[in-house]
Design a protein around this motif. Structure first.
Motif, PDB file in Angstrom:
ATOM      1  N   ASP A   1       0.839  -1.212   0.000  1.00 46.74           N
ATOM      2  CA  ASP A   1       0.000   0.000   0.000  1.00 46.74           C
ATOM      3  C   ASP A   1       0.868   1.252   0.000  1.00 46.74           C
ATOM      4  O   ASP A   1       0.602   2.208  -0.737  1.00 46.74           O
ATOM      5  CB  ASP A   1      -0.918  -0.011   1.222  1.00 46.74           C
ATOM      6  N   LEU A   2       1.935   1.253   0.811  1.00 43.81           N
ATOM      7  CA  LEU A   2       2.820   2.421   0.848  1.00 43.81           C
ATOM      8  C   LEU A   2       3.446   2.677  -0.520  1.00 43.81           C
ATOM      9  O   LEU A   2       3.475   3.817  -1.000  1.00 43.81           O
ATOM     10  CB  LEU A   2       3.921   2.223   1.887  1.00 43.81           C
ATOM     11  N   ALA A   3       3.931   1.613  -1.148  1.00 43.01           N
ATOM     12  CA  ALA A   3       4.591   1.781  -2.443  1.00 43.01           C
ATOM     13  C   ALA A   3       3.590   2.095  -3.551  1.00 43.01           C
ATOM     14  O   ALA A   3       3.794   3.019  -4.350  1.00 43.01           O
ATOM     15  CB  ALA A   3       5.376   0.513  -2.790  1.00 43.01           C
ATOM     16  N   ASP A   4       2.490   1.345  -3.580  1.00 43.56           N
ATOM     17  CA  ASP A   4       1.514   1.500  -4.659  1.00 43.56           C
ATOM     18  C   ASP A   4       0.850   2.872  -4.627  1.00 43.56           C
ATOM     19  O   ASP A   4       0.615   3.483  -5.678  1.00 43.56           O
ATOM     20  CB  ASP A   4       0.457   0.405  -4.535  1.00 43.56           C
ATOM     21  N   GLN A   5       0.554   3.371  -3.431  1.00 51.29           N
ATOM     22  CA  GLN A   5      -0.150   4.646  -3.292  1.00 51.29           C
ATOM     23  C   GLN A   5       0.787   5.825  -3.035  1.00 51.29           C
ATOM     24  O   GLN A   5       0.328   6.950  -2.854  1.00 51.29           O
ATOM     25  CB  GLN A   5      -1.180   4.550  -2.150  1.00 51.29           C
ATOM     26  N   GLY A   6       2.081   5.568  -3.004  1.00 49.30           N
ATOM     27  CA  GLY A   6       3.030   6.667  -2.807  1.00 49.30           C
ATOM     28  C   GLY A   6       2.904   7.332  -1.460  1.00 49.30           C
ATOM     29  O   GLY A   6       3.175   8.535  -1.318  1.00 49.30           O
ATOM     30  N   LYS A   7       2.498   6.570  -0.440  1.00 49.25           N
ATOM     31  CA  LYS A   7       2.355   7.130   0.895  1.00 49.25           C
ATOM     32  C   LYS A   7       3.707   7.173   1.605  1.00 49.25           C
ATOM     33  O   LYS A   7       4.606   6.387   1.316  1.00 49.25           O
ATOM     34  CB  LYS A   7       1.362   6.297   1.709  1.00 49.25           C
ATOM     35  N   ARG A   8       3.834   8.118   2.538  1.00 48.07           N
ATOM     36  CA  ARG A   8       5.108   8.322   3.239  1.00 48.07           C
ATOM     37  C   ARG A   8       4.909   8.259   4.741  1.00 48.07           C
ATOM     38  O   ARG A   8       3.830   8.571   5.255  1.00 48.07           O
ATOM     39  CB  ARG A   8       5.693   9.688   2.885  1.00 48.07           C
ATOM     40  N   VAL A   9       5.968   7.864   5.451  1.00 52.03           N
ATOM     41  CA  VAL A   9       5.995   7.885   6.913  1.00 52.03           C
ATOM     42  C   VAL A   9       7.151   8.780   7.321  1.00 52.03           C
ATOM     43  O   VAL A   9       8.307   8.508   6.981  1.00 52.03           O
ATOM     44  CB  VAL A   9       6.167   6.474   7.509  1.00 52.03           C
ATOM     45  N   LEU A  10       6.841   9.876   8.031  1.00 58.20           N
ATOM     46  CA  LEU A  10       7.838  10.886   8.394  1.00 58.20           C
ATOM     47  C   LEU A  10       8.100  10.864   9.893  1.00 58.20           C
ATOM     48  O   LEU A  10       7.179  11.006  10.694  1.00 58.20           O
ATOM     49  CB  LEU A  10       7.359  12.282   7.985  1.00 58.20           C
ATOM     50  N   GLY A  11       9.346  10.692  10.275  1.00 60.17           N
ATOM     51  CA  GLY A  11       9.715  10.834  11.675  1.00 60.17           C
ATOM     52  C   GLY A  11       9.832  12.303  12.040  1.00 60.17           C
ATOM     53  O   GLY A  11      10.203  13.140  11.210  1.00 60.17           O
ATOM     54  N   CYS A  12       9.516  12.612  13.286  1.00 57.89           N
ATOM     55  CA  CYS A  12       9.507  14.023  13.710  1.00 57.89           C
ATOM     56  C   CYS A  12      10.020  14.121  15.140  1.00 57.89           C
ATOM     57  O   CYS A  12       9.370  13.639  16.065  1.00 57.89           O
ATOM     58  CB  CYS A  12       8.081  14.573  13.612  1.00 57.89           C
ATOM     59  N   ASN A  13      11.174  14.712  15.321  1.00 60.61           N
ATOM     60  CA  ASN A  13      11.738  14.925  16.640  1.00 60.61           C
ATOM     61  C   ASN A  13      11.757  16.425  16.920  1.00 60.61           C
ATOM     62  O   ASN A  13      12.417  17.181  16.210  1.00 60.61           O
ATOM     63  CB  ASN A  13      13.158  14.353  16.697  1.00 60.61           C
ATOM     64  N   TYR A  14      10.998  16.845  17.940  1.00 58.91           N
ATOM     65  CA  TYR A  14      10.942  18.255  18.336  1.00 58.91           C
ATOM     66  C   TYR A  14      10.482  19.148  17.184  1.00 58.91           C
ATOM     67  O   TYR A  14      10.922  20.284  17.036  1.00 58.91           O
ATOM     68  CB  TYR A  14      12.314  18.713  18.854  1.00 58.91           C
ATOM     69  N   GLY A  15       9.581  18.600  16.347  1.00 61.55           N
ATOM     70  CA  GLY A  15       9.054  19.397  15.251  1.00 61.55           C
ATOM     71  C   GLY A  15      10.103  19.782  14.220  1.00 61.55           C
ATOM     72  O   GLY A  15       9.930  20.775  13.506  1.00 61.55           O
ATOM     73  N   SER A  16      11.179  18.995  14.132  1.00 62.37           N
ATOM     74  CA  SER A  16      12.289  19.321  13.208  1.00 62.37           C
ATOM     75  C   SER A  16      12.730  20.773  13.399  1.00 62.37           C
ATOM     76  O   SER A  16      13.088  21.467  12.445  1.00 62.37           O
ATOM     77  CB  SER A  16      11.871  19.074  11.752  1.00 62.37           C
ATOM     78  N   SER A  17      12.681  21.231  14.649  1.00 65.19           N
ATOM     79  CA  SER A  17      12.923  22.645  14.951  1.00 65.19           C
ATOM     80  C   SER A  17      14.341  22.880  15.459  1.00 65.19           C
ATOM     81  O   SER A  17      14.986  21.991  16.020  1.00 65.19           O
ATOM     82  CB  SER A  17      11.940  23.139  16.023  1.00 65.19           C
ATOM     83  N   VAL A  18      14.797  24.090  15.281  1.00 62.78           N
ATOM     84  CA  VAL A  18      16.037  24.589  15.892  1.00 62.78           C
ATOM     85  C   VAL A  18      15.607  25.674  16.866  1.00 62.78           C
ATOM     86  O   VAL A  18      15.085  26.720  16.462  1.00 62.78           O
ATOM     87  CB  VAL A  18      17.000  25.152  14.831  1.00 62.78           C
ATOM     88  N   GLY A  19      15.795  25.413  18.157  1.00 57.45           N
ATOM     89  CA  GLY A  19      15.254  26.307  19.168  1.00 57.45           C
ATOM     90  C   GLY A  19      15.615  27.761  18.990  1.00 57.45           C
ATOM     91  O   GLY A  19      14.764  28.656  19.100  1.00 57.45           O
ATOM     92  N   GLU A  20      16.873  28.011  18.684  1.00 54.19           N
ATOM     93  CA  GLU A  20      17.335  29.401  18.570  1.00 54.19           C
ATOM     94  C   GLU A  20      16.647  30.143  17.430  1.00 54.19           C
ATOM     95  O   GLU A  20      16.560  31.366  17.445  1.00 54.19           O
ATOM     96  CB  GLU A  20      18.855  29.430  18.349  1.00 54.19           C
ATOM     97  N   ILE A  21      16.172  29.393  16.433  1.00 57.33           N
ATOM     98  CA  ILE A  21      15.493  30.002  15.287  1.00 57.33           C
ATOM     99  C   ILE A  21      13.979  30.003  15.469  1.00 57.33           C
ATOM    100  O   ILE A  21      13.315  31.029  15.276  1.00 57.33           O
ATOM    101  CB  ILE A  21      15.869  29.266  13.987  1.00 57.33           C
ATOM    102  N   ASP A  22      13.435  28.845  15.860  1.00 61.33           N
ATOM    103  CA  ASP A  22      11.981  28.684  15.846  1.00 61.33           C
ATOM    104  C   ASP A  22      11.276  29.296  17.046  1.00 61.33           C
ATOM    105  O   ASP A  22      10.175  29.831  16.906  1.00 61.33           O
ATOM    106  CB  ASP A  22      11.640  27.196  15.739  1.00 61.33           C
TER     107      ASP A  22
END
Length: 214
Positions: A146-167
């Protein structure tokens, strides 16, 4: 890091984790665009921050899922267009039936069983975003065809992919400009001596965020 002097203490405490994680998951990790659809599973402090981030970028519709009627009501105020009781609703079936699947499915609990259901909520080309932290040794399984056929993705997310000093300074400015309704995320304020009671509220899904002050 520097934030504007007029930023309230409690709001600054929230920016240290839940807001930066939730809004960052939308803006940085997923890159949600105006008009794209999303479901958010779990509306604690992080999940509600995801909902706020989705409203900030103009996502629509936004579906919030939780077991707590109180938190679902808050999610409505923060921008959710639909709310579902996860104990009584098959969320994936609802998303497919009502929307043909969503563009993004955010999980803000850290439950492997819930994470495994995310791809079934997605439309073709959609992305599941793992915002909640699981145990370090947790595993899960997906329908790989299903992931391959439908082009679906699973994204990992640690701390909102943020850089504290910037975000964090950016989020502080958005709050002060009235773009993020963070005051409503503070349920109550307790003295530091009541930290144990605050954790009890967290475990029992009572209220939203509690601020501890010295």
């Amino acid at each position: 890091m520097r934030v504007p002097e007029e930023l309230p203490f409690g709001i600054g405490a929230l920016l240290g984790c839940s807001i930066t994680t939730g809004v960052g998951a939308v803006v940085n990790t997923a890159g949600v665009r105006p008009g794209e659809s999303a479901v958010v599973v779990g509306t604690g402090g992080v999940g509600l921050s995801v909902v706020m981030g989705l409203r900030l970028v103009g996502a629509d519709p936004v579906i919030a899922v939780d077991l707590s009627p109180e938190r679902l009501a808050v999610a409505r105020r923060f921008g959710a267009t639909h709310t579902l009781d996860g104990a009584h609703e098959d969320v994936a079936a609802w998303c497919r039936r009502e929307l043909g699947g969503v563009d993004y499915a955010f999980e803000a609990i850290g439950s492997p069983k819930v994470i495994e259901t995310l791809p079934d909520m997605l439309a073709a080309g959609g992305a599941a975003v793992l915002v909640g932290m699981t145990a370090t040794d947790a595993t899960g399984s997906f329908n790989l065809f299903d992931l391959a056929d439908q082009g679906k993705r699973v994204l990992g997310c640690n701390y909102g992919s943020s850089v504290g000093e910037i975000d964090i300074p950016k989020l502080a400015r958005l709050y002060l400009a009235g773009r993020l309704p963070l005051d409503e995320l503070v349920g109550r304020t307790r003295p530091l001596s009541e930290a144990g009671a605050a954790f009890d509220d967290l475990r029992s899904h009572t209220g939203v965020r509690t601020i501890l002050e010295p």
